[in-house]
Design a protein around this motif. Structure first.
Motif, PDB file in Angstrom:
ATOM      1  N   ALA A   1      56.701  90.674  29.442  1.00  0.00           N
ATOM      2  CA  ALA A   1      58.053  90.354  28.949  1.00  0.00           C
ATOM      3  C   ALA A   1      58.833  91.638  28.707  1.00  0.00           C
ATOM      4  O   ALA A   1      60.019  91.737  29.051  1.00  0.00           O
ATOM      5  CB  ALA A   1      57.954  89.531  27.673  1.00  0.00           C
ATOM      6  N   GLU A   2      58.163  92.653  28.130  1.00  0.00           N
ATOM      7  CA  GLU A   2      58.859  93.936  27.889  1.00  0.00           C
ATOM      8  C   GLU A   2      59.221  94.588  29.215  1.00  0.00           C
ATOM      9  O   GLU A   2      60.335  95.042  29.432  1.00  0.00           O
ATOM     10  CB  GLU A   2      57.956  94.891  27.093  1.00  0.00           C
ATOM     11  N   LYS A   3      58.261  94.577  30.134  1.00  0.00           N
ATOM     12  CA  LYS A   3      58.516  95.243  31.416  1.00  0.00           C
ATOM     13  C   LYS A   3      59.658  94.560  32.171  1.00  0.00           C
ATOM     14  O   LYS A   3      60.434  95.209  32.856  1.00  0.00           O
ATOM     15  CB  LYS A   3      57.238  95.241  32.268  1.00  0.00           C
ATOM     16  N   TRP A   4      59.755  93.235  32.037  1.00  0.00           N
ATOM     17  CA  TRP A   4      60.740  92.474  32.819  1.00  0.00           C
ATOM     18  C   TRP A   4      62.037  92.201  32.043  1.00  0.00           C
ATOM     19  O   TRP A   4      62.841  91.377  32.460  1.00  0.00           O
ATOM     20  CB  TRP A   4      60.123  91.133  33.261  1.00  0.00           C
ATOM     21  N   ARG A   5      62.217  92.902  30.928  1.00  0.00           N
ATOM     22  CA  ARG A   5      63.395  92.607  30.091  1.00  0.00           C
ATOM     23  C   ARG A   5      64.704  92.679  30.889  1.00  0.00           C
ATOM     24  O   ARG A   5      65.595  91.857  30.731  1.00  0.00           O
ATOM     25  CB  ARG A   5      63.439  93.577  28.902  1.00  0.00           C
ATOM     26  N   ALA A   6      64.821  93.676  31.779  1.00  0.00           N
ATOM     27  CA  ALA A   6      66.077  93.828  32.544  1.00  0.00           C
ATOM     28  C   ALA A   6      65.998  93.103  33.884  1.00  0.00           C
ATOM     29  O   ALA A   6      66.845  93.298  34.749  1.00  0.00           O
ATOM     30  CB  ALA A   6      66.360  95.304  32.761  1.00  0.00           C
ATOM     31  N   GLY A   7      64.979  92.277  34.059  1.00  0.00           N
ATOM     32  CA  GLY A   7      64.800  91.550  35.319  1.00  0.00           C
ATOM     33  C   GLY A   7      63.396  91.782  35.842  1.00  0.00           C
ATOM     34  O   GLY A   7      62.792  92.825  35.573  1.00  0.00           O
ATOM     35  N   PRO A   8      62.869  90.793  36.602  1.00  0.00           N
ATOM     36  CA  PRO A   8      61.479  90.899  37.048  1.00  0.00           C
ATOM     37  C   PRO A   8      61.272  92.026  38.051  1.00  0.00           C
ATOM     38  O   PRO A   8      62.143  92.301  38.868  1.00  0.00           O
ATOM     39  CB  PRO A   8      61.218  89.540  37.704  1.00  0.00           C
ATOM     40  N   ARG A   9      60.123  92.680  37.972  1.00  0.00           N
ATOM     41  CA  ARG A   9      59.769  93.754  38.901  1.00  0.00           C
ATOM     42  C   ARG A   9      58.361  93.483  39.405  1.00  0.00           C
ATOM     43  O   ARG A   9      57.398  93.484  38.635  1.00  0.00           O
ATOM     44  CB  ARG A   9      59.811  95.118  38.202  1.00  0.00           C
ATOM     45  N   ALA A  10      58.245  93.231  40.697  1.00  0.00           N
ATOM     46  CA  ALA A  10      56.928  92.957  41.272  1.00  0.00           C
ATOM     47  C   ALA A  10      56.931  93.416  42.724  1.00  0.00           C
ATOM     48  O   ALA A  10      57.905  93.191  43.442  1.00  0.00           O
ATOM     49  CB  ALA A  10      56.609  91.472  41.191  1.00  0.00           C
ATOM     50  N   TYR A  11      55.879  94.073  43.135  1.00  0.00           N
ATOM     51  CA  TYR A  11      55.775  94.548  44.509  1.00  0.00           C
ATOM     52  C   TYR A  11      55.442  93.362  45.413  1.00  0.00           C
ATOM     53  O   TYR A  11      54.441  92.656  45.170  1.00  0.00           O
ATOM     54  CB  TYR A  11      54.689  95.614  44.578  1.00  0.00           C
ATOM     55  N   LEU A  12      56.285  93.124  46.396  1.00  0.00           N
ATOM     56  CA  LEU A  12      56.150  91.979  47.305  1.00  0.00           C
ATOM     57  C   LEU A  12      56.229  90.637  46.579  1.00  0.00           C
ATOM     58  O   LEU A  12      55.980  89.593  47.163  1.00  0.00           O
ATOM     59  CB  LEU A  12      54.821  92.016  48.067  1.00  0.00           C
ATOM     60  N   GLY A  13      56.507  90.694  45.282  1.00  0.00           N
ATOM     61  CA  GLY A  13      56.492  89.450  44.498  1.00  0.00           C
ATOM     62  C   GLY A  13      55.081  88.952  44.240  1.00  0.00           C
ATOM     63  O   GLY A  13      54.907  87.837  43.757  1.00  0.00           O
ATOM     64  N   VAL A  14      54.073  89.794  44.520  1.00  0.00           N
ATOM     65  CA  VAL A  14      52.688  89.323  44.310  1.00  0.00           C
ATOM     66  C   VAL A  14      52.019  89.977  43.110  1.00  0.00           C
ATOM     67  O   VAL A  14      51.070  89.422  42.557  1.00  0.00           O
ATOM     68  CB  VAL A  14      51.765  89.530  45.546  1.00  0.00           C
ATOM     69  N   ALA A  15      52.486  91.162  42.715  1.00  0.00           N
ATOM     70  CA  ALA A  15      51.802  91.872  41.633  1.00  0.00           C
ATOM     71  C   ALA A  15      52.765  92.873  41.007  1.00  0.00           C
ATOM     72  O   ALA A  15      53.731  93.296  41.643  1.00  0.00           O
ATOM     73  CB  ALA A  15      50.575  92.608  42.178  1.00  0.00           C
ATOM     74  N   SER A  16      52.483  93.275  39.771  1.00  0.00           N
ATOM     75  CA  SER A  16      53.397  94.157  39.048  1.00  0.00           C
ATOM     76  C   SER A  16      52.615  95.361  38.511  1.00  0.00           C
ATOM     77  O   SER A  16      51.537  95.189  37.916  1.00  0.00           O
ATOM     78  CB  SER A  16      54.033  93.372  37.896  1.00  0.00           C
ATOM     79  N   ALA A  17      53.166  96.564  38.713  1.00  0.00           N
ATOM     80  CA  ALA A  17      52.472  97.786  38.274  1.00  0.00           C
ATOM     81  C   ALA A  17      52.235  97.732  36.766  1.00  0.00           C
ATOM     82  O   ALA A  17      53.113  97.311  36.002  1.00  0.00           O
ATOM     83  CB  ALA A  17      53.309  99.014  38.635  1.00  0.00           C
ATOM     84  N   GLY A  18      51.047  98.155  36.361  1.00  0.00           N
ATOM     85  CA  GLY A  18      50.689  98.106  34.942  1.00  0.00           C
ATOM     86  C   GLY A  18      49.897  96.850  34.593  1.00  0.00           C
ATOM     87  O   GLY A  18      49.397  96.724  33.481  1.00  0.00           O
ATOM     88  N   PHE A  19      49.783  95.943  35.560  1.00  0.00           N
ATOM     89  CA  PHE A  19      49.062  94.682  35.330  1.00  0.00           C
ATOM     90  C   PHE A  19      48.024  94.497  36.450  1.00  0.00           C
ATOM     91  O   PHE A  19      48.193  93.661  37.342  1.00  0.00           O
ATOM     92  CB  PHE A  19      50.057  93.511  35.246  1.00  0.00           C
ATOM     93  N   PRO A  20      46.963  95.307  36.405  1.00  0.00           N
ATOM     94  CA  PRO A  20      45.997  95.313  37.512  1.00  0.00           C
ATOM     95  C   PRO A  20      45.323  93.944  37.692  1.00  0.00           C
ATOM     96  O   PRO A  20      45.099  93.225  36.714  1.00  0.00           O
ATOM     97  CB  PRO A  20      44.949  96.348  37.072  1.00  0.00           C
ATOM     98  N   ASN A  21      45.034  93.620  38.913  1.00  0.00           N
ATOM     99  CA  ASN A  21      44.264  92.403  39.250  1.00  0.00           C
ATOM    100  C   ASN A  21      44.941  91.103  38.809  1.00  0.00           C
ATOM    101  O   ASN A  21      44.291  90.075  38.640  1.00  0.00           O
ATOM    102  CB  ASN A  21      42.856  92.453  38.637  1.00  0.00           C
TER     103      ASN A  21
END
Ligand code: FAD
Ligand code: NAP
Length: 578
Positions: free
Chosen positions: A407-427
């Protein structure tokens, strides 16, 4: 419908993977994980499987991608066994299909129903996700697959005085299981999106009076729903793989005729003829009448004028027809598909109230107040949609590295590589996450492609001994920027839709789905995979960036259909992913 119970065995303390959600995403994820030899536990908040089709039981709920394509494509046997009854299957039939899949592939033994995941915390030392549920359950797993849905968190505007209203208030996305009988009642419906468009004509059949509160008028195209002709079904089944392959190569992930010629190059008569033909076919393919309708405002104005003419031709009262005519870009908000929507306003007991300039003031015991006037009601239906794409993520406390929450990371909008995963949230995998085609594609196809790609990555990690995968921040940033840039090519980025989060006050305005087209996106995913997961860090991998063995993803290696390539796809192709 055969419904075998979900697992009642004790919850295992650990599994290879936790899957959150048992809609089409979660069910397919479970199946693939099993196939690849991974153990898994799936949690589902509802007391049945089916996701969207479990929750949205409002009158008239049905798919608007034709059922012969709005279905799984991974199993040729399933394609042959299941027979859809109508062009657009109703909710109950789609839910029965989900239940059939759960039984057919023996998925229930790993599903825990009526169990909501409340938190998922990454234990960095052990590289494990610790997942906790509302019932006090706890499972540790190497991987967490979020199959929580894009349209699964109901948007319930907090209208003043709601608690004072003496009748029931329903939300289309949380409809009572036993249905609702509105016979003889005065009903108020708030909203005029797809859910409202489908339910209003049927509610009007029962209600003694129906008042619809409209904030934005809606473009909708007739469905011409009908029972499926058995001969047509047999023909499709005789060569189902060909239809599935054609669908995969299309920008929307489902097949329909597209005319790629630009609208403004046709004469006015030709344009009208094309629009009439496309209107007569009905449904979402109406937007395929010309190739530039979502890219040129001039072209879009012509289809918008045509649609407004149709509304005026159906609705008898000119003032109501005026109100029902949208003035925004055609197809900018998700196009609706209806049965008798506009004609419903010709019924004397159906009223339309414009709340675009004078919003709903409040509820009272008796009804709804707008501009100082009370509209009496015995029951209210909020067809007010969803906190789309990210709403269900926000309801889970997801904590990654260094105690950072999603929620903190996405406060200004979602961030995800390819929409499949987000840096800082492994696996942590996100099925149809923000930044992937998801809601701009036929979603079951989008789900299958994501799950195949994800489970192939998991199998590769096992092959090479990797403990974690995670996007590199720079690559994720580049992808987020790319998603945003490509969206600017389309007129869809210009209006206040749920695609940009504008339907819920306070949300950041970000175009969330990837508009570059399904096959271009799939090709990018394949390239990243073939390049040994470029853009991702695979920690602990013994063989560095070796190309993985392609297992499930094989079927997604399809050529682009260059005959239907759109400006958004061209823009998407110009930019290399890494
Ligand atoms: P969902 O079906 O939304 O399932 C997600 C599940 O996760 C839900 O059951 C939810 O209870 C569960 N969940 C969420 N959070 C938690 C938690 N914390 N703990 C436990 N469980 C949780 N798409 C199309 O392509 N074509 C159509 O015609 C079409 N029609 C639609 C009609 C309606 C009324 C709606 C609302 C959507 C429609 N869609 C359509 C989109 C539809 O959502 C997808 O097609 C598809 O069903 C999504 O499947 P899913 O598994 O990803 O998500
Ligand atoms: P939606 O498209 O977001 O529509 C919600 C409606 O409620 C809009 O008309 C919106 O007005 C209105 N609204 C929201 N808050 C309001 C407020 N405070 N006051 C007055 N009006 C308010 O939601 P949906 O109809 O549930 O559909 C969501 C998506 O689910 C669809 O776009 C589609 O992808 C999918 N779906 C598909 C089908 C199908 O045919 N298969 C059926 C249902 C849903 P504004 O437009 O002004 O925001």
């Amino acid at each position: 419908m055969s419904v075998s119970p979900s697992s009642s065995a004790p919850l295992p303390a650990a599994a290879d993977a936790v899957v959150v959600g048992a809609g089409f995403g979660g069910l397919y994820a479970l199946h693939c994980l099993r196939q690849m030899g991974f153990s898994a536990v799936c949690f589902e908040a509802g007391d049945g499987v089916g996701g969207t089709w479990y929750w949205n039981r409002y009158p008239g709920a049905r798919c608007d991608v034709e059922s012969l394509q709005y279905s799984y494509s991974f199993s040729p046997e399933l394609d042959q066994e299941w027979t859809w009854s109508e062009k657009y299957a109703p909710q109950a039939e789609i839910m029965a299909y989900a239940n059939h899949v759960a039984d057919r592939f023996d998925l229930r033994r790993d599903i825990r129903l009526s169990t909501r995941v409340v938190s998922a915390t990454f234990d960095e030392k052990r590289a494990l996700w610790v997942v906790e549920t509302d019932g006090g359950g706890r499972v540790e797993a190497r991987f967490c697959l979020m199959a929580v849905g894009c349209l699964s968190s109901a948007n319930k505007p907090p209208f003043a005085g709601m608690a004072d209203f003496k009748g029931p208030i329903y939300h289309t996305g949380e409809w009572p299981k036993d249905g609702v009988d509105f016979t003889g009642q005065r009903v108020a419906v708030i909203g005029t999106g797809s859910s409202a468009i489908q339910s209003i004509p049927l509610i009007a059949e029962q209600a003694s009076a129906l008042t619809v509160f409209q904030r934005t008028a809606t473009y909708t195209v007739p469905a011409y729903n009908a029972p499926l002709d058995p001969e047509h079904v047999a023909k499709v089944k005789a060569d189902y793989p060909a239809l599935r392959a054609r669908a995969r190569s299309r920008p929307t992930g489902f097949y329909f005729p597209i005319n790629t010629a630009p609208a403004m190059e046709a004469t006015e008569e030709e344009r009208r003829r094309k629009y009439e033909e496309a209107w007569a076919r009905g449904g979402l393919p109406f937007l395929g009448a010309f190739g530039d309708l979502l890219f040129s405002k001039e072209a879009n104005d012509t289809i918008a004028d045509f649609a407004r003419e149709k509304i005026r031709g159906i609705v008898k009262d000119p003032a109501t027809a005026d109100l029902l005519c949208p003035d925004n870009v055609f197809g900018c908000k998700r196009l609706c598909v209806d049965t008798d929507y506009f004609a419903t306003y010709n019924k004397p007991h159906v009223k339309l109230v414009d709340v675009s300039k004078t919003p709903i003031e409040r509820f009272t015991a008796e009804g709804i107040v707008v501009a100082g006037k009370t509209y009496p009601a015995d029951a209210v239906v909020c067809a007010t949609g969803f906190a789309a794409m990210t709403g269900s993520y926000e309801k889970i406390r997801i904590t990654g590295r260094d105690g950072l929450t999603l929620a903190e990371k996405w406060r200004a909008g979602p961030r995800a590589y390819l929409g499949v995963a987000s840096a800082g949230f492994p696996n942590l995998f996100m099925i149809t996450g923000p930044g992937s085609p998801s809601v701009l594609a036929s979603m079951i196809q989008a789900i299958e492609q994501h799950v195949d790609w994800m489970v192939d990555l998991m199998a590769h990690m096992r092959d090479v001994g990797a403990r974690t995968f995670e996007p590199r921040v720079a690559d994720e940033d580049a992808w987020v920027e790319h998603v945003n840039e490509v969206s600017q090519v389309s007129l869809r980025s210009t209006c206040s839709s749920w695609y940009v989060g504008a339907n819920v006050p306070g949300r950041p305005r970000v175009f969330m789905p990837y508009i570059g087209g399904f096959p271009v996106y799939v090709q990018k995913c394949n390239e990243i995979m073939d390049g040994g997961y470029s853009g991702f860090v695979l920690e602990g991998a013994k063989s560095g960036k070796a190309a993985p063995e392609v297992r499930l993803t094989k079927r997604w290696h399809v050529p682009l259909d260059m005959d239907v390539i759109s400006p958004a796809m061209l823009a998407a192709r110009r930019v290399p992913v890494v």
